[in-house]
Scaffold this motif. Sequence first.
Motif, short mmCIF file in Angstrom:
data_model
loop_
_atom_site.label_atom_id
_atom_site.label_comp_id
_atom_site.label_asym_id
_atom_site.label_seq_id
_atom_site.Cartn_x
_atom_site.Cartn_y
_atom_site.Cartn_z
N THR A 50 61.94 -22.06 55.17
CA THR A 50 62.53 -21.07 54.28
C THR A 50 63.46 -20.16 55.07
O THR A 50 63.09 -19.64 56.13
N VAL A 51 64.67 -19.99 54.57
CA VAL A 51 65.64 -19.11 55.19
C VAL A 51 66.13 -18.15 54.10
O VAL A 51 66.93 -18.53 53.24
N PRO A 52 65.61 -16.92 54.10
CA PRO A 52 65.95 -16.02 53.00
C PRO A 52 67.42 -15.65 52.93
O PRO A 52 68.02 -15.71 51.86
N GLU A 53 68.01 -15.25 54.05
CA GLU A 53 69.34 -14.66 53.96
C GLU A 53 70.23 -15.10 55.12
O GLU A 53 70.47 -14.33 56.03
N PRO A 54 70.74 -16.33 55.06
CA PRO A 54 71.60 -16.75 56.16
C PRO A 54 72.99 -16.15 56.09
O PRO A 54 73.73 -16.19 57.05
N TYR A 55 73.34 -15.62 54.93
CA TYR A 55 74.67 -15.07 54.76
C TYR A 55 74.58 -13.57 54.56
O TYR A 55 73.50 -12.99 54.51
N GLU A 56 75.72 -12.95 54.41
CA GLU A 56 75.73 -11.50 54.30
C GLU A 56 74.99 -11.03 53.05
O GLU A 56 74.29 -10.03 53.07
N GLU A 57 75.19 -11.74 51.97
CA GLU A 57 74.47 -11.37 50.75
C GLU A 57 73.58 -12.53 50.36
O GLU A 57 73.74 -13.64 50.81
N GLY A 58 72.64 -12.26 49.47
CA GLY A 58 71.88 -13.38 48.97
C GLY A 58 70.44 -13.03 48.70
O GLY A 58 69.80 -12.37 49.49
N ALA A 59 69.98 -13.47 47.56
CA ALA A 59 68.60 -13.22 47.16
C ALA A 59 67.80 -14.50 47.25
O ALA A 59 67.14 -14.89 46.31
N GLY A 60 67.92 -15.19 48.39
CA GLY A 60 67.13 -16.39 48.58
C GLY A 60 65.79 -16.06 49.21
O GLY A 60 65.38 -14.92 49.29
N GLY A 61 65.13 -17.11 49.65
CA GLY A 61 63.82 -16.96 50.27
C GLY A 61 62.82 -17.81 49.52
O GLY A 61 63.17 -18.81 48.89
N LEU A 62 61.56 -17.40 49.58
CA LEU A 62 60.52 -18.10 48.81
C LEU A 62 60.48 -17.50 47.41
O LEU A 62 60.26 -16.30 47.25
N LEU A 63 60.72 -18.33 46.41
CA LEU A 63 60.87 -17.84 45.05
C LEU A 63 59.63 -18.23 44.22
O LEU A 63 58.56 -17.74 44.45
N GLY A 64 59.81 -19.14 43.26
CA GLY A 64 58.73 -19.39 42.31
C GLY A 64 57.61 -20.26 42.83
O GLY A 64 57.76 -21.00 43.82
N VAL A 65 56.49 -20.20 42.12
CA VAL A 65 55.31 -21.02 42.43
C VAL A 65 54.71 -21.50 41.12
O VAL A 65 54.72 -20.77 40.12
N ALA A 66 54.23 -22.74 41.13
CA ALA A 66 53.54 -23.29 39.95
C ALA A 66 52.36 -24.12 40.43
O ALA A 66 52.53 -25.10 41.15
N VAL A 67 51.17 -23.69 40.05
CA VAL A 67 49.95 -24.44 40.37
C VAL A 67 49.76 -25.52 39.31
O VAL A 67 49.93 -25.26 38.11
N SER A 68 49.41 -26.71 39.74
CA SER A 68 49.13 -27.78 38.79
C SER A 68 48.08 -27.33 37.78
O SER A 68 47.04 -26.78 38.16
N PRO A 69 48.33 -27.58 36.50
CA PRO A 69 47.34 -27.16 35.49
C PRO A 69 46.02 -27.92 35.59
O PRO A 69 45.02 -27.50 35.01
N THR A 70 46.01 -29.03 36.36
CA THR A 70 44.76 -29.76 36.57
C THR A 70 44.25 -29.59 38.00
O THR A 70 43.41 -30.36 38.47
N TRP A 71 44.75 -28.56 38.70
CA TRP A 71 44.33 -28.31 40.08
C TRP A 71 42.82 -28.06 40.14
O TRP A 71 42.27 -27.31 39.33
N ASP A 72 42.18 -28.74 41.09
CA ASP A 72 40.76 -28.46 41.33
C ASP A 72 40.46 -28.33 42.83
O ASP A 72 39.30 -28.14 43.22
N GLY A 73 41.51 -28.47 43.67
CA GLY A 73 41.32 -28.32 45.11
C GLY A 73 40.78 -29.56 45.80
O GLY A 73 40.61 -29.59 47.02
#
Length: 375
Positions: A106-129
């Motif tokens: 993950t590289v949030p801000e390689p440029y002068e501006e930018g709202a990158g980085g680690l964004l969304g997350v979605a856990v599998s609805p059938t996740w049980d580990g």
Amino acid sequence: MTDPRRSVRHAYRFCIAALAALTVIPAASIPQAAAVSHTSTVTAVQAADGGEPDGADTLSTGWQTPWGISFLPDGAAALVTERLSYQVYRLDRDGNRDWVGEVPYTVPEPYEEGAGGLLGVAVSPTWDGKKDKQVFFVHTTETETRVVRMDYDGSSLSNYTPVLTGIRRGGDHNGGRIAFGPDGYLYVTTGDGLQPELAQDTDSINGKILRITRSGAPAPGNPFGNHVYSYGHRNPQGLAWDRNGRLWSAEIGNQEQDELNLIEPGANYGWPTCEGSCDTDGMTDPKATFVPEKGVPAQLAVVRNVLYVSSLRGQRLWRVPIDGDSERIGTMSDFYAGDYGRLRAIAKVPGADELWLGTSDLGYGKDKILRVPIK
Ligand SMILES: [Ca+2]
């Protein structure tokens, strides 16, 4: 509701909100229900479908720009991403926080501006580990935005696997929300990457809402036979489904209007020809708009039959009721204006009429996650 001062405040707030909504929504898109002023009607609708935020408690402190919240299927805890640190934490209903890992490359801000980085997350609805350990993230690398899959065994993350690469990153138009739909497929918002014409190109995966499988392939039945589900988006952020299984999305506009859209497969939401409502053939107008001073909507959650929209610049939580089972929205109101700064991450707690709501961009360790009961 027995406190008379509260009732007065509520009535006052309702009037102010109604005025605000009339100011915010252009005439063309004022829903019929915006004219509702009969108190008993509003009360009846709220009892069946509505409710509203009843205060806000601090659930957890010490965060820096939490971006995504995705609950584990049992609803006892959620995984939460931090944009700039690209770390992932497990946060439970009692506010206990455990670090579970980071999303590499993950590289949030390689440029002068930018709202990158680690964004969304979605856990599998059938996740049980055990049999199903899958969790999905959207993040920016040095060169692009990616959808990736990792394994989460209940304590830590492993097995980083890109599933959809080559999403153009640019400036702060990175989309980044990801969620499982009721159909079991993944929906992903992508920004136009600062190349507005890509939003109208149905062969491009930028400026879109995508619908994909867990391995990153186009989901079966997509309208153009590729990854694209809807197009003509500038920087869509919020994704949530209502009780009728309909997908809504909040989108950040350019200078004049932000949008709340009801998403239909194959529909064109107008960017860059339109910003907000423009009544152009072949383009779908938003169901509601926000002026940026009170808007810049980030994310979206549904409780009962009400959409809740967190806003960055507007520093408030918008309450947008759906008018029964119609496609219209009713009178919009807002909460917490300026109380907590910019608001971004939002999620409904499974099995409870409660929202988690994250503050954003207050600085290292200064953000928090609020618990908002809906009463
Ligand atoms: Ca639009």
